[in-house]
Structure formats: structure tokens, C-alpha cells
Design a protein around this motif. Sequence first.
Motif, PDB file in Angstrom:
ATOM      1  N   PHE A 126       0.812  -1.215   0.000  1.00 27.51           N
ATOM      2  CA  PHE A 126       0.000   0.000   0.000  1.00 27.51           C
ATOM      3  C   PHE A 126       0.848   1.269   0.000  1.00 27.51           C
ATOM      4  O   PHE A 126       0.571   2.198  -0.758  1.00 27.51           O
ATOM      5  CB  PHE A 126      -0.981   0.010   1.185  1.00 27.51           C
ATOM      6  N   ALA A 127       1.877   1.343   0.822  1.00 27.60           N
ATOM      7  CA  ALA A 127       2.707   2.548   0.877  1.00 27.60           C
ATOM      8  C   ALA A 127       3.310   2.864  -0.495  1.00 27.60           C
ATOM      9  O   ALA A 127       3.357   4.026  -0.916  1.00 27.60           O
ATOM     10  CB  ALA A 127       3.801   2.397   1.934  1.00 27.60           C
ATOM     11  N   GLU A 128       3.748   1.839  -1.203  1.00 29.10           N
ATOM     12  CA  GLU A 128       4.332   2.050  -2.535  1.00 29.10           C
ATOM     13  C   GLU A 128       3.274   2.481  -3.546  1.00 29.10           C
ATOM     14  O   GLU A 128       3.531   3.317  -4.411  1.00 29.10           O
ATOM     15  CB  GLU A 128       5.058   0.790  -3.004  1.00 29.10           C
ATOM     16  N   THR A 129       2.056   1.922  -3.452  1.00 32.80           N
ATOM     17  CA  THR A 129       1.007   2.344  -4.392  1.00 32.80           C
ATOM     18  C   THR A 129       0.665   3.811  -4.174  1.00 32.80           C
ATOM     19  O   THR A 129       0.428   4.546  -5.132  1.00 32.80           O
ATOM     20  CB  THR A 129      -0.272   1.481  -4.288  1.00 32.80           C
ATOM     21  N   VAL A 130       0.646   4.256  -2.927  1.00 32.19           N
ATOM     22  CA  VAL A 130       0.368   5.674  -2.628  1.00 32.19           C
ATOM     23  C   VAL A 130       1.485   6.549  -3.182  1.00 32.19           C
ATOM     24  O   VAL A 130       1.227   7.603  -3.775  1.00 32.19           O
ATOM     25  CB  VAL A 130       0.165   5.893  -1.112  1.00 32.19           C
ATOM     26  N   ARG A 131       2.728   6.120  -3.003  1.00 37.65           N
ATOM     27  CA  ARG A 131       3.864   6.895  -3.527  1.00 37.65           C
ATOM     28  C   ARG A 131       3.771   7.035  -5.047  1.00 37.65           C
ATOM     29  O   ARG A 131       3.915   8.116  -5.599  1.00 37.65           O
ATOM     30  CB  ARG A 131       5.190   6.223  -3.141  1.00 37.65           C
ATOM     31  N   ALA A 144      -5.294   9.370  -0.827  1.00 35.44           N
ATOM     32  CA  ALA A 144      -4.734   8.149  -0.262  1.00 35.44           C
ATOM     33  C   ALA A 144      -5.782   7.431   0.588  1.00 35.44           C
ATOM     34  O   ALA A 144      -5.821   6.195   0.622  1.00 35.44           O
ATOM     35  CB  ALA A 144      -3.498   8.469   0.566  1.00 35.44           C
ATOM     36  N   ALA A 148      -7.064   3.633   0.159  1.00 34.62           N
ATOM     37  CA  ALA A 148      -7.049   2.663   1.257  1.00 34.62           C
ATOM     38  C   ALA A 148      -8.339   1.843   1.267  1.00 34.62           C
ATOM     39  O   ALA A 148      -8.317   0.647   1.577  1.00 34.62           O
ATOM     40  CB  ALA A 148      -6.862   3.369   2.598  1.00 34.62           C
ATOM     41  N   TYR A 151      -7.895  -0.816  -1.508  1.00 28.59           N
ATOM     42  CA  TYR A 151      -6.732  -1.701  -1.451  1.00 28.59           C
ATOM     43  C   TYR A 151      -7.100  -3.051  -0.844  1.00 28.59           C
ATOM     44  O   TYR A 151      -7.645  -3.127   0.247  1.00 28.59           O
ATOM     45  CB  TYR A 151      -5.605  -1.057  -0.639  1.00 28.59           C
TER      46      TYR A 151
END
Length: 189
Positions: A126-131, A144, A148, A151
Motif C-alpha cells: 500500500f505505501a508504494e502504491t500511494v507513492r 490516499a 485505502a 486496497y
Amino acid sequence: MNDTVEQPSPVGAGTGTGSTDAVLIVVRGPSGAGKSSTAARLRSAYGRGLAIVGQDQLRREVLRERDVAGGANIGLIGVVTRHALDHGFHTVVEGILDAGRYGAMLTDLVAGHRGRSFLYYLDVGFAETVRRHATRPLSAEVSAEQMAGWYRPRDLLPGGREHVIGEDGTAARILADTALTPPGWTPRP
């Protein structure tokens, strides 16, 4: 995070759609995982003769439909994919393609396809998809927090048919797995 297994082999060979020469590739994963970019790289490497059937284009742009169970876009994705395969195009279907809503349609496509079919799931945290999402124009419309809600980690299709590619996955891997090389002949000038 990269749970790739031995060299992928195609999934089944059906009896109704496309030719035995046409390759069907399905690229699924969470929003921001790189599905559209991967499809574009595949086409760029291959050239004419490779169709891209994008869930977002058909659902959001053509139909302007929300992603709901039983949505009209699900059948439209199947129809467009079959049409491309029937006309000799290698075809990449790409999108989030939630397993619960799209799984039956994708299973039916693969079962009915006469040629080789390859299914991939881009396993991106998830953190990488947001980035990655922050670099896209859509980030002005989708937060974001909204991402979420969409996701679903490891939303794999039943049956273990998908090849999981981690965050370092590339279009080169898919080209190698599928043995697609630029053709000497293209279906349309």
C-alpha cells in the motif's frame, strides 16, 4: 515480497476465442501498482498487433460507471477482449479487476481462449502504491484515504493461476515469459 515461482507456463488452451497464435495476458493488482505502465511498455516493446483492454478506460471513460458487482463494464471488457483476440491481436487486459467482481469473467476468457494465456498479479504494498499514485494526474481527484478503501492485498484469483510479480517486476519479465517478439506481420496496417 517477490513470490515468483519457476518459469510461468500458459494457463490452458480453450476452444472458442481467438487463434492458437494469439496470446492473452491479464495484468491485475492494486491501484498504483503499475498495471497501465506495464501494458504500455509491452505494447512499446512489441509494436503493432498488441491490443490493450484497460478496465479504467472502459469503466470510467466509455461507460462512466462506478466499479460495482454486476457492472456493465465487466461484460464489455470480455467482449472487447474476445473481439481483439478473434482478429489476431495479442491482448493485454489490465486493471485492478477485483477477483470477487471480475474473477468469473476472467476465468471464462481464459477457458475460452484457443491460444496461450498468462495471468499476472502485481503484488505492490500500500505505501508504494500511494507513492506511485502521487505522481499521476489522478492524484488530484483520488486521495490516499480513498485508495485505502480500495486496497485489497493479494487479491488473487482462485485456482493459483496467477504469477505473482513483486514491486520490482517488469514488462521484460512478461515478454520473456510469453515469448512475444515483434511480428513480421500485423493484423492491420
